[in-house]
Design a protein around this motif. Structure first.
Motif, short mmCIF file in Angstrom:
data_model
loop_
_atom_site.label_atom_id
_atom_site.label_comp_id
_atom_site.label_asym_id
_atom_site.label_seq_id
_atom_site.Cartn_x
_atom_site.Cartn_y
_atom_site.Cartn_z
N SER A 1 -66.97 49.14 -11.91
CA SER A 1 -67.33 48.72 -10.56
C SER A 1 -66.89 49.72 -9.49
CB SER A 1 -66.71 47.35 -10.26
OG SER A 1 -65.30 47.41 -10.35
N ASP A 2 -66.09 50.70 -9.87
CA ASP A 2 -65.58 51.68 -8.91
C ASP A 2 -66.41 52.96 -9.00
OD1 ASP A 2 -64.11 53.65 -7.51
OD2 ASP A 2 -62.27 52.50 -7.79
N VAL A 3 -67.16 53.25 -7.96
CA VAL A 3 -68.08 54.40 -7.99
C VAL A 3 -67.35 55.71 -8.23
CG1 VAL A 3 -67.99 54.78 -5.49
CG2 VAL A 3 -70.02 55.48 -6.79
N ASP A 4 -66.08 55.80 -7.82
CA ASP A 4 -65.33 57.04 -7.98
C ASP A 4 -64.91 57.31 -9.42
OD1 ASP A 4 -65.29 57.87 -5.24
OD2 ASP A 4 -63.85 56.27 -4.84
N ILE A 5 -64.94 56.30 -10.24
CA ILE A 5 -64.46 56.46 -11.61
C ILE A 5 -65.45 55.90 -12.63
CG2 ILE A 5 -63.20 54.27 -11.91
CD1 ILE A 5 -61.82 57.79 -12.64
N SER A 6 -66.60 55.41 -12.17
CA SER A 6 -67.54 54.73 -13.06
C SER A 6 -68.08 55.64 -14.15
CB SER A 6 -68.69 54.11 -12.27
OG SER A 6 -69.44 55.11 -11.61
N LEU A 7 -68.21 56.94 -13.86
CA LEU A 7 -68.70 57.86 -14.89
C LEU A 7 -67.83 57.77 -16.14
CD1 LEU A 7 -69.72 61.58 -14.43
CD2 LEU A 7 -68.13 60.92 -16.24
N TRP A 8 -66.50 57.88 -15.94
CA TRP A 8 -65.60 57.81 -17.09
C TRP A 8 -65.50 56.40 -17.63
CZ3 TRP A 8 -65.28 61.93 -19.55
CH2 TRP A 8 -65.17 63.18 -18.92
N GLY A 9 -65.69 55.40 -16.77
CA GLY A 9 -65.72 54.03 -17.26
C GLY A 9 -66.83 53.85 -18.26
N HIS A 10 -68.04 54.30 -17.90
CA HIS A 10 -69.17 54.19 -18.83
C HIS A 10 -68.94 55.01 -20.10
CE1 HIS A 10 -71.98 51.71 -16.60
NE2 HIS A 10 -71.81 52.43 -15.52
N TYR A 11 -68.36 56.19 -19.93
CA TYR A 11 -68.10 57.05 -21.09
C TYR A 11 -67.17 56.35 -22.09
CZ TYR A 11 -66.32 60.90 -23.94
OH TYR A 11 -65.94 61.70 -25.01
N TYR A 12 -66.06 55.82 -21.58
CA TYR A 12 -65.08 55.23 -22.50
C TYR A 12 -65.52 53.88 -23.05
CZ TYR A 12 -61.77 58.98 -21.71
OH TYR A 12 -61.16 60.21 -21.68
N VAL A 13 -66.28 53.12 -22.29
CA VAL A 13 -66.84 51.88 -22.85
C VAL A 13 -67.84 52.25 -23.95
CG1 VAL A 13 -68.22 49.82 -22.41
CG2 VAL A 13 -66.47 50.51 -20.77
N GLY A 14 -68.62 53.32 -23.71
CA GLY A 14 -69.54 53.80 -24.75
C GLY A 14 -68.79 54.25 -25.99
N LEU A 15 -67.66 54.95 -25.79
CA LEU A 15 -66.84 55.37 -26.92
C LEU A 15 -66.31 54.15 -27.67
CD1 LEU A 15 -65.36 57.58 -28.55
CD2 LEU A 15 -63.51 57.47 -26.86
N SER A 68 -49.22 56.82 -7.92
CA SER A 68 -49.84 56.38 -6.67
C SER A 68 -50.32 54.94 -6.78
CB SER A 68 -51.03 57.29 -6.34
OG SER A 68 -51.76 56.75 -5.26
N SER A 69 -50.22 54.22 -5.65
CA SER A 69 -50.70 52.84 -5.61
C SER A 69 -52.15 52.78 -5.17
CB SER A 69 -49.85 52.00 -4.64
OG SER A 69 -49.91 52.56 -3.34
N ASP A 70 -52.75 53.94 -4.90
CA ASP A 70 -54.14 54.02 -4.50
C ASP A 70 -55.03 53.30 -5.52
OD1 ASP A 70 -56.78 55.88 -5.00
OD2 ASP A 70 -56.37 55.51 -2.87
N ALA A 71 -56.06 52.61 -5.04
CA ALA A 71 -56.91 51.79 -5.91
C ALA A 71 -57.57 52.62 -7.01
CB ALA A 71 -57.97 51.07 -5.08
N VAL A 72 -58.03 53.82 -6.65
CA VAL A 72 -58.68 54.66 -7.66
C VAL A 72 -57.69 55.06 -8.73
CG1 VAL A 72 -59.84 56.86 -8.07
CG2 VAL A 72 -60.41 55.52 -6.05
N ARG A 73 -56.48 55.45 -8.32
CA ARG A 73 -55.47 55.83 -9.31
C ARG A 73 -55.12 54.65 -10.20
NH1 ARG A 73 -56.21 61.00 -9.74
NH2 ARG A 73 -55.37 62.27 -8.07
N SER A 74 -55.12 53.45 -9.65
CA SER A 74 -54.85 52.26 -10.44
C SER A 74 -55.92 52.07 -11.51
CB SER A 74 -54.79 51.03 -9.52
OG SER A 74 -54.60 49.85 -10.28
#
Length: 284
Positions: free
Chosen positions: A83-97, A41-47
């Protein structure tokens, strides 16, 4: 601008090495990510999800090699999801990892890099706490929260190893978040692994227990062997680490034969596991 270009060059070169395509490469397990790891998908969240998964693979490559430049590049890629509220949870998780993994590589280079490692561990705590805050109230009792708490327990434990005096207040914190993880997802292999490491590294006076550590390591290994992520973005690390920790536990029992078998199993699961290879060769 020059730094961003440098990051992109590293990412492109590593991700295009043989066996590192986002759609095909496994992480820390014999089990590849589920089919369809790369979204079409070209959707921004999927990107953003694609970028996060690409960064995760890059982090794994860098960590296996002890290559800090590649790990920093991975961290930068994953920061894009914050910066994307729909995916920020996993963003923080993986940056923490990423910060946790970077700290471990820095510490392997000697005491001279202890201060840098400590800074990354502090950043890991900050990102994981942000990830906890990103979990919706209605989703508190879910696997995502358990993953975050389990990793946070790992990070607190590493901070204690750098400064044992911090165990006075970080020890209870580590146990508290781990108990939450165990309540939320008692069958999550990374939760069980975190519990095992806690029992192994904690002095008996403060609740450490070598037998319980080994029992949990064996249980974690079984859970990893039969479990697969339900979603491409779900965490998929720890399988090979489990056998490496098992080898260390056997060494503490002076059972070198069983330790060797465990390290060999870690390399069977992940041939790029540099830590297991070094333990097997006796370099550490």
């Amino acid at each position: 601008m020059g730094y961003i270009v440098h990051v992109l060059i590293i990412a492109h070169s590593v991700l295009n090495l043989p066996g590192t395509s986002v759609a095909k490469q496994h992480e820390d397990s014999q089990n590849s990510d589920p089919e369809g790891t790369q979204f079409e998908s070209s959707d921004a969240v999927r990107s953003q999800v694609n970028s996060l998964i690409a960064g995760r693979h890059l982090l794994k490559k860098g960590f296996s090699r002890g290559d800090l430049d590649t790990m920093y590049a991975a961290r930068t890629i994953m920061e894009g999801a914050l910066s994307d509220v729909d995916i920020s949870l996993w963003g923080h998780y993986y940056v923490g990892l990423a910060d946790y993994r970077i700290a471990n590589v820095l510490l392997a280079q000697g005491k001279k890099r202890k201060a840098e490692a400590s800074e990354h561990l502090e950043k890991a705590v900050e990102h994981l706490q942000n990830a906890v805050d990103s979990v919706d109230d209605g989703e508190e009792l879910n696997e995502a929260a358990a993953e975050i708490y389990a990793l946070l327990s790992h990070v607190y434990g590493r901070q204690i190893s750098l400064s044992p005096i911090k165990g006075i207040y970080l020890g209870p914190k580590s146990k508290s978040v781990l108990r939450r993880a165990e309540r939320l997802a008692p069958g999550n292999p990374r939760v069980v692994l975190s519990s095992a490491i806690g029992y192994l590294n904690t002095p008996r006076f403060f609740g450490g227990n070598k037998e319980k550590a080994m029992q949990r390591l064996r249980r974690a290994a079984k859970l990893f062997a039969r479990g697969k992520p339900a979603d491409p973005i779900d965490p998929n690390w720890g399988h090979s680490d489990t056998y490496t920790w098992m080898g260390i536990a056997y060494l503490e029992r002076d059972n070198r034969g069983a330790a060797r078998e465990a390290f060999e199993k870690a390399l069977e699961v992940d041939p790029d596991n540099r830590w297991a290879r070094e333990m097997l060769s006796g370099d550490q």
